[in-house]
Scaffold this active site. Sequence first.
Site, PDB file in Angstrom:
ATOM      1  N   ASP A  66      -8.428   3.812   1.555  1.00  0.00           N
ATOM      2  CA  ASP A  66      -7.470   4.143   2.336  1.00  0.00           C
ATOM      3  C   ASP A  66      -8.152   4.559   3.674  1.00  0.00           C
ATOM      4  OD1 ASP A  66      -5.477   4.846   3.782  1.00  0.00           O
ATOM      5  OD2 ASP A  66      -4.592   6.309   2.241  1.00  0.00           O
ATOM      6  N   CYS A  90       0.834  -1.253  -0.165  1.00  0.00           N
ATOM      7  CA  CYS A  90       0.007   0.113  -0.053  1.00  0.00           C
ATOM      8  C   CYS A  90       0.862   1.368  -0.095  1.00  0.00           C
ATOM      9  CB  CYS A  90      -0.957  -0.111   1.163  1.00  0.00           C
ATOM     10  SG  CYS A  90      -0.255   0.014   2.885  1.00  0.00           S
ATOM     11  N   ARG A 138      -3.196  -0.667   5.371  1.00  0.00           N
ATOM     12  CA  ARG A 138      -4.029  -1.686   4.655  1.00  0.00           C
ATOM     13  C   ARG A 138      -3.108  -2.872   4.527  1.00  0.00           C
ATOM     14  NH1 ARG A 138      -5.330   2.229  -0.057  1.00  0.00           N
ATOM     15  NH2 ARG A 138      -3.474   2.999   0.607  1.00  0.00           N
TER      16      ARG A 138
HETATM   17  P1  4NP Z   1      -1.863   2.909   4.208  1.00  0.00           P
HETATM   18  O1  4NP Z   1      -2.331   4.154   4.555  1.00  0.00           O
HETATM   19  O2  4NP Z   1      -1.257   3.138   2.719  1.00  0.00           O
HETATM   20  O3  4NP Z   1      -2.924   2.108   4.219  1.00  0.00           O
HETATM   21  O4  4NP Z   1      -0.772   2.583   4.928  1.00  0.00           O
HETATM   22  C1  4NP Z   1      -1.727   5.424   4.493  1.00  0.00           C
HETATM   23  C2  4NP Z   1      -0.857   5.824   5.548  1.00  0.00           C
HETATM   24  C3  4NP Z   1      -0.102   7.046   5.466  1.00  0.00           C
HETATM   25  C4  4NP Z   1      -0.094   7.647   4.126  1.00  0.00           C
HETATM   26  C5  4NP Z   1      -0.771   7.419   3.436  1.00  0.00           C
HETATM   27  C6  4NP Z   1      -1.696   6.373   3.281  1.00  0.00           C
HETATM   28  N1  4NP Z   1       0.795   9.019   4.219  1.00  0.00           N
HETATM   29  O5  4NP Z   1       0.427   9.617   3.459  1.00  0.00           O
HETATM   30  O6  4NP Z   1       1.516   9.361   5.217  1.00  0.00           O
END
Ligand code: 4NP
Length: 156
Positions: free
Chosen positions: A123, A7, A13
């Site tokens: 997300d 992800c 995720r």
């Molecule tokens: P993930 O969610 O991709 O499901 O881990 C996110 C966590 C952090 C960020 C973006 C998506 N971020 O931009 O820091």
Amino acid sequence: MKVLMVCLGNICRSPLAEGILRDKCEKRGLNWQIDSAGTNGLHTGERPYPDSQVVAKLNGIDISKQRSRSLKAEDFDRFDLIVSMANDVSWQIQRISGNKFHADKHKLILNYSFPGSNLDVPDPWGRSISAFHEVYQLLDQACEALIEEHTSVKQP
Ligand code: 4NP
């Protein structure tokens, strides 16, 4: 089978996807290697986001020992399957992996449970705990279908 869940941050995720798939493999006696990574590198070394840990634990899965890491082009050499959580993640996977990108190894996770749909796992970062429960259910269903697809004997 070596499977890498990917992800953006590798804190919400893909740690859940890694934990769910590992749990299902252990319960089925499948000796698969499972890992996860992120494309933005912003959370390297961090534990999974607290709400991901809570939702996993409510479902009997401990993901607290995971640590965020960045996707590397060489992951396409090391893994049989690179499983993306969403279309924006897939674009980043292609950018990072460059000429190592291998379309046959790259899968969008919800295409296992909803074939041909090209849907994203939403997300949940910055959203309420209910968004994490929704993500868990989507990933649980998709991981079940992933195992089915990669263990069933195909008829000629
Ligand atoms: P993930 O969610 O991709 O499901 O881990 C996110 C966590 C952090 C960020 C973006 C998506 N971020 O931009 O820091």
